[in-house]
Design a protein around this motif. Structure first.
Motif, PDB file in Angstrom:
ATOM      1  N   ASN A   5       0.815  -1.133  -0.043  1.00 46.97           N
ATOM      2  CA  ASN A   5      -0.081   0.093  -0.123  1.00 46.97           C
ATOM      3  C   ASN A   5       0.947   1.187   0.044  1.00 46.97           C
ATOM      4  OD1 ASN A   5      -2.023   1.945   0.417  1.00 46.97           O
ATOM      5  ND2 ASN A   5      -2.624   1.275   2.333  1.00 46.97           N
ATOM      6  N   ARG A   6       1.152   1.745  -1.142  1.00 49.33           N
ATOM      7  CA  ARG A   6       1.946   2.750  -1.284  1.00 49.33           C
ATOM      8  C   ARG A   6       1.360   3.990  -2.132  1.00 49.33           C
ATOM      9  NH1 ARG A   6       8.522   2.785  -2.916  1.00 49.33           N
ATOM     10  NH2 ARG A   6       8.803   4.925  -2.358  1.00 49.33           N
ATOM     11  N   VAL A   7       1.416   5.112  -1.706  1.00 52.64           N
ATOM     12  CA  VAL A   7       0.780   6.427  -2.697  1.00 52.64           C
ATOM     13  C   VAL A   7       1.841   7.404  -2.748  1.00 52.64           C
ATOM     14  CG1 VAL A   7      -1.019   7.917  -2.850  1.00 52.64           C
ATOM     15  CG2 VAL A   7      -1.553   5.713  -2.092  1.00 52.64           C
ATOM     16  N   ILE A  53      -4.471  14.752   3.688  1.00 50.84           N
ATOM     17  CA  ILE A  53      -2.995  14.073   4.110  1.00 50.84           C
ATOM     18  C   ILE A  53      -2.771  14.527   5.585  1.00 50.84           C
ATOM     19  CG2 ILE A  53      -0.479  14.169   3.646  1.00 50.84           C
ATOM     20  CD1 ILE A  53      -1.917  13.882   1.186  1.00 50.84           C
ATOM     21  N   GLU A  76       4.648  11.113   0.257  1.00 50.43           N
ATOM     22  CA  GLU A  76       4.554   9.726   0.030  1.00 50.43           C
ATOM     23  C   GLU A  76       4.174   8.973   1.030  1.00 50.43           C
ATOM     24  OE1 GLU A  76       7.943   5.847  -0.191  1.00 50.43           O
ATOM     25  OE2 GLU A  76       8.321   7.750  -0.552  1.00 50.43           O
ATOM     26  N   GLU A  78       0.540   6.057   2.475  1.00 52.36           N
ATOM     27  CA  GLU A  78      -0.382   4.918   2.361  1.00 52.36           C
ATOM     28  C   GLU A  78      -1.507   5.302   2.510  1.00 52.36           C
ATOM     29  OE1 GLU A  78      -0.896   2.444   6.628  1.00 52.36           O
ATOM     30  OE2 GLU A  78       1.531   2.609   5.641  1.00 52.36           O
ATOM     31  N   LEU A  79      -2.604   4.626   1.662  1.00 48.13           N
ATOM     32  CA  LEU A  79      -3.998   5.088   1.667  1.00 48.13           C
ATOM     33  C   LEU A  79      -4.735   4.344   2.905  1.00 48.13           C
ATOM     34  CD1 LEU A  79      -6.409   6.092   0.205  1.00 48.13           C
ATOM     35  CD2 LEU A  79      -6.659   4.055  -1.050  1.00 48.13           C
ATOM     36  N   GLU A  96      -7.844   8.877   3.162  1.00 46.42           N
ATOM     37  CA  GLU A  96      -6.899   9.911   3.426  1.00 46.42           C
ATOM     38  C   GLU A  96      -5.501   9.302   3.147  1.00 46.42           C
ATOM     39  OE1 GLU A  96      -8.010  11.193   7.280  1.00 46.42           O
ATOM     40  OE2 GLU A  96      -7.058   9.454   8.359  1.00 46.42           O
ATOM     41  N   ILE A  97      -4.432  10.072   3.121  1.00 44.59           N
ATOM     42  CA  ILE A  97      -3.120   9.349   3.240  1.00 44.59           C
ATOM     43  C   ILE A  97      -2.388   9.743   4.234  1.00 44.59           C
ATOM     44  CG2 ILE A  97      -1.010   9.622   1.701  1.00 44.59           C
ATOM     45  CD1 ILE A  97      -3.451   8.826  -0.015  1.00 44.59           C
ATOM     46  N   TRP A  98      -1.981   8.666   4.789  1.00 43.68           N
ATOM     47  CA  TRP A  98      -1.069   8.775   6.071  1.00 43.68           C
ATOM     48  C   TRP A  98       0.460   8.897   5.473  1.00 43.68           C
ATOM     49  CZ3 TRP A  98      -2.407   5.352  10.611  1.00 43.68           C
ATOM     50  CH2 TRP A  98      -3.766   5.515  11.160  1.00 43.68           C
TER      51      TRP A  98
END
Length: 155
Positions: A5-7, A53, A76, A78-79, A96-98
């Motif tokens: 899980n990478r955004v 974010i 950068e 994770e979702l 949201e992105i952590w």
């Protein structure tokens, strides 16, 4: 089986980061990143996605100190999908992105220019009779021996 899980997003801050503390005293900072979509419409209209974010601990402190509305950054992380039930009983889902890493995508001079341009008032105020021209007297004590302000990031 391993999961991945990478955004990675590049966009501009839609507003200044908001800071809060957890009950244990850990810093949590959140902000909204405006990420442009590729132009696909016939009329050439630009569209953007506004993505929340969230940063924790030291990264939250970094975001609080150095990020401002309008800056171009790379995030950068994770979702995460938050699910809850609202007061009226409907189920609500928000992504949201952590954040794991936040990087500047513009040089410091370009950021300062864009912030100055962004914050310019529509109409100029009446000029002051005697403007301050020697800022070293005012902020000289805040600078290191090499002329750098220790409170500013080294870039």
């Amino acid at each position: 089986m391993a999961y991945y899980n990478r955004v990675i997003l590049v966009g501009r801050l839609a507003r200044d980061p908001e800071v809060r503390m957890t009950t244990t005293g850990a810093a949590v900072t959140s902000f909204v990143l405006a990420v442009d979509r590729p132009v696909k419409s016939v009329d050439g209209q630009k569209t953007a996605d506004f993505i929340r974010i969230v940063a924790f601990n030291r990264l939250a402190d970094f975001a609080r100190l150095y990020l401002k509305k309008g800056q171009l950054v790379l995030v950068e992380g994770e979702l995460r999908i938050n699910k809850w039930q609202s007061r009226d009983g409907t189920n609500v889902t928000t992504p949201e992105i952590w954040a794991r890493d936040i990087r500047f995508m513009e040089k410091k001079a370009a950021v300062e220019e864009s912030i100055e341009e962004f914050e310019k008032p529509e109409e100029f105020e009446k000029p002051v009779d005697e403007p301050i021209t020697d800022f070293d007297d005012i902020i000289g004590s805040e600078r290191d021996s090499d002329g750098q302000n220790p409170d500013e990031p080294p870039f």
